[in-house]
Motif scaffolding. Structure first.
Motif, PDB file in Angstrom:
ATOM      1  N   LEU A  99      19.121  14.869 -50.394  1.00 46.63           N
ATOM      2  CA  LEU A  99      17.733  14.418 -50.305  1.00 46.63           C
ATOM      3  C   LEU A  99      16.785  15.497 -50.821  1.00 46.63           C
ATOM      4  O   LEU A  99      15.783  15.179 -51.474  1.00 46.63           O
ATOM      5  CB  LEU A  99      17.382  14.070 -48.852  1.00 46.63           C
ATOM      6  N   ILE A 100      17.091  16.743 -50.533  1.00 47.23           N
ATOM      7  CA  ILE A 100      16.234  17.845 -50.982  1.00 47.23           C
ATOM      8  C   ILE A 100      16.256  17.944 -52.502  1.00 47.23           C
ATOM      9  O   ILE A 100      15.223  18.147 -53.145  1.00 47.23           O
ATOM     10  CB  ILE A 100      16.695  19.181 -50.354  1.00 47.23           C
ATOM     11  N   GLU A 101      17.426  17.781 -53.080  1.00 51.33           N
ATOM     12  CA  GLU A 101      17.546  17.824 -54.536  1.00 51.33           C
ATOM     13  C   GLU A 101      16.720  16.708 -55.174  1.00 51.33           C
ATOM     14  O   GLU A 101      16.018  16.937 -56.172  1.00 51.33           O
ATOM     15  CB  GLU A 101      19.021  17.680 -54.919  1.00 51.33           C
ATOM     16  N   ASP A 137      25.879  13.436 -41.374  1.00 50.93           N
ATOM     17  CA  ASP A 137      25.261  14.554 -40.650  1.00 50.93           C
ATOM     18  C   ASP A 137      24.371  15.375 -41.585  1.00 50.93           C
ATOM     19  O   ASP A 137      23.328  15.886 -41.176  1.00 50.93           O
ATOM     20  CB  ASP A 137      26.334  15.443 -40.031  1.00 50.93           C
ATOM     21  N   LYS A 138      24.782  15.487 -42.843  1.00 45.76           N
ATOM     22  CA  LYS A 138      23.984  16.222 -43.818  1.00 45.76           C
ATOM     23  C   LYS A 138      22.638  15.535 -44.031  1.00 45.76           C
ATOM     24  O   LYS A 138      21.590  16.197 -44.110  1.00 45.76           O
ATOM     25  CB  LYS A 138      24.726  16.334 -45.145  1.00 45.76           C
ATOM     26  N   VAL A 139      22.655  14.205 -44.136  1.00 48.58           N
ATOM     27  CA  VAL A 139      21.407  13.455 -44.295  1.00 48.58           C
ATOM     28  C   VAL A 139      20.499  13.679 -43.093  1.00 48.58           C
ATOM     29  O   VAL A 139      19.288  13.915 -43.238  1.00 48.58           O
ATOM     30  CB  VAL A 139      21.697  11.951 -44.482  1.00 48.58           C
ATOM     31  N   THR A 167      14.465  18.755 -42.329  1.00 46.07           N
ATOM     32  CA  THR A 167      13.885  19.720 -43.263  1.00 46.07           C
ATOM     33  C   THR A 167      12.725  19.112 -44.028  1.00 46.07           C
ATOM     34  O   THR A 167      11.669  19.733 -44.216  1.00 46.07           O
ATOM     35  CB  THR A 167      14.955  20.213 -44.247  1.00 46.07           C
ATOM     36  N   LEU A 168      12.896  17.872 -44.469  1.00 50.47           N
ATOM     37  CA  LEU A 168      11.837  17.191 -45.217  1.00 50.47           C
ATOM     38  C   LEU A 168      10.585  17.007 -44.370  1.00 50.47           C
ATOM     39  O   LEU A 168       9.460  17.152 -44.853  1.00 50.47           O
ATOM     40  CB  LEU A 168      12.344  15.828 -45.715  1.00 50.47           C
TER      41      LEU A 168
END
Length: 575
Positions: free
Chosen positions: A110-112, A140-142, A148-149
């Protein structure tokens, strides 16, 4: 500071009627360095200010379009309105801010994806913008990147798809997990509501019937599938205690689901789009393939010609809350990717330039809503939901100088020949609209006036949207406290507990031999329980067998005795 430089940063709007979402009044406005500094009458303004005469006109907050897809890579091609052409068209129509969607591919960070969208937008935008984040997968990463977002990147809304099976669609379990995560981080869950499994099945059925044109897109996505998914999404959000925002409300039935849910206290927002308020789905049956395909979007426009008015009524009465566009434009040659299969037609229509005028024509000029409600649905409610109010969405001291001076008596005819989009088709072609932006001010800069457009690429700013909007979360926190499950305190049960003799698998098929504990003999296909010790049968058990046999046929029978005078008297007989 020289006079010419002062005139670019100091503006004095004189003689108009200010319209906010809650009331309207006559007053003047002084703007400096992109911010509203004074509002009132008999203002004392510095020399060198540029005066804008607004007598007889309305002064309103600039429009906020909460739903756009600029230069979106989608269905094998890319939307032709990039962030330059898209925001240029927005400003020409009186919209001074857009909120676009980052749509990562399945498995992509998502950050990318966020960084890529920022890179695309920052260099091109002519007005301010914000971003939503789409979710096409769950892990879990999402979950970690969502936090963070929200905390670091200025994102407070996450969109999930219940359609586009095989690409963007999430299953119900993942939808619920995302909603719970949104609640934890103070974000808004957005939903594209269609039953994706049934859409895929019905699309295949339609193709198998030999229907390959744009009408198949409509036939494969009936409004019942939109309404069902809308109800399901609201139900899941309620269980997660998360505010939910239904994008692209296209049908009467889904709008009714939202209205009913709100009456029952659900925290749900409904967003119809300009296309669904300004036209209908009869275009899918047009004999011209290009014309029909140009109207393809999901959920589709509905063929019931009363739908636009119905949605406008609900919007006017706050059963629906705000208007977007889903602006995602493709030219004829791109739409032609689906010339032999409607499932391959890139989904998307225009709208960001015409949203304000279409809403004024269909809503205010028709008498369905007043100017204050117009401001609410085109600007203020979006600012409140996405937590940028009163910086945006209001004319007040301290607010950004995003302002439109609206000429309610002027008219314009919408046409692809004169619009500012990069696409070659306009779904509102030929519509005459009352209500035209006379002057548009974005960030304190005049971008539209009598002389036309004054656009500068890349001057727009990214506007972070903070979490836990009061408008969306005001009830959520207290509701969570009030409705938190409580265990009942009681004495421990001290009585006897039966023993379990056999644990059977719930999925194991029933074996008649095990149930009756009596083997089937010879050629019997079915059997019943045996007779009692006295020779009688259990009256509640069936003795029926397809063979006609009874399980106790081989047992020796007792001799029977006919009694001529049985208890209770004799019966009449013929023997």
């Amino acid at each position: 500071m020289g006079a010419s430089q002062s005139s670019q940063t100091r503006l004095f709007i004189k003689g108009g009627r200010i319209v906010n979402d809650d009331y309207a009044y006559n007053a003047d406005i002084y703007i400096e360095d992109g911010v509203i500094k004074q509002v009132g009458t008999n203002l004392i303004v510095p020399g060198g200010s540029r005066t804008i005469e607004a007598k007889g006109k309305l002064i309103m907050p600039g429009g906020i379009d909460p739903h756009t897809h600029m230069q979106l890579p989608f269905m094998g091609t890319t939307a032709v309105d990039d962030f330059y052409h898209g925001t240029k068209a927005a400003l020409a129509g009186g919209t001074t801010m857009i909120i676009d969607f980052v749509i990562p591919q399945r498995g992509q960070s998502l950050i990318e994806a966020y960084d890529k969208w920022r890179e695309w937008a920052d260099a091109k935008v002519c007005c301010d913008y914000g971003l939503h984040m789409g979710l096409s997968w769950w892990s879990d990463k999402v979950a970690a990147e969502m936090e963070t977002l929200v905390k670091e990147k200025g994102i407070n809304s996450f969109k999930m798809f219940m359609a586009y099976k095989g690409s963007f669609m999430l299953n119900d379990g993942d939808l619920y997990q995302v909603m719970k995560r949104c609640r934890e981080i103070g974000a808004i869950a957005q939903i594209h509501a269609e039953n994706g499994d049934l859409v895929a099945e019905k699309a295949a059925e339609i193709i198998n019937q030999g229907i390959t044109g744009p009408e198949g897109h409509l036939l494969s996505r009936p409004e019942e599938l939109e309404a069902e998914a809308t109800y399901r999404a609201i139900t899941m959000a309620s269980q997660a205690n998360c505010p939910v925002y239904i994008t692209k409300v296209m049908s009467k039935s889904s709008a009714d689901v939202i209205a009913d849910a709100r009456k029952k206290g659900k925290v749900v927002f409904g967003e119809p789009i300009a296309a669904g308020l300004g036209t209908d789905g009869s275009h899918y049956f047009n004999k011209c393939w290009r014309h029909a395909a140009a109207h393809v979007l999901s959920p589709p426009l509905r063929p019931d010609p009363t739908t636009p008015d119905y949605l406008m009524d609900l919007l006017a009465n706050n059963d629906l809350q705000l208007v977007g566009t889903d602006n995602c434009t493709f030219n004829a040659d791109q739409k032609a990717l689906g010339k032999d299969d409607f499932r391959k037609i890139p989904n998307g229509v225009n709208g960001v330039e015409d949203r304000m005028s279409v809403l004024w024509e269909k809503g205010v000029a028709s008498g369905k809503m007043d100017p204050c409600r117009f401001v609410a649905v085109t600007s203020t409610n979006a600012a409140k939901i996405f937590n940028i109010y009163p910086r945006k969405g209001r004319i007040a001291v301290g607010s950004d100088a995003d302002i439109i001076i609206w000429d309610k008596d002027a008219t314009r005819v919408i046409s692809a020949k004169s619009h500012h989009h990069a696409c070659d088709f306009n779904i509102f072609e030929g519509m005459t609209c009352h209500g035209v932006p006379h002057t548009v001010i974005a960030g304190g800069r005049i971008v539209v006036d009598e002389e036309g457009l004054h656009i500068t690429q890349g001057v727009g700013q990214f506007i972070p949207t903070p979490p836990e909007s009061q408008f969306a979360y005001g009830r959520i926190k207290e509701r969570e406290k009030a409705r938190k499950p409580q265990a009942i305190e009681r004495e421990q049960y001290a009585g006897p507990v039966t023993s379990v003799t056999e644990q059977t698998d719930p999925g194991e098929p029933i074996n008649a031999n095990k149930v009756h504990n009596n083997p089937i003999t010879d050629n019997d296909q079915f059997h019943c329980r045996p007779t009692t010790s006295s020779g009688g049968r259990h009256m509640q058990d069936s003795s029926f067998s397809l063979s006609g046999a009874q399980i106790d046929d081989k047992q020796q029978k007792k001799q029977g005795t006919r009694v001529s005078q049985p208890p209770g008297g004799t019966s009449s007989r013929l023997w």
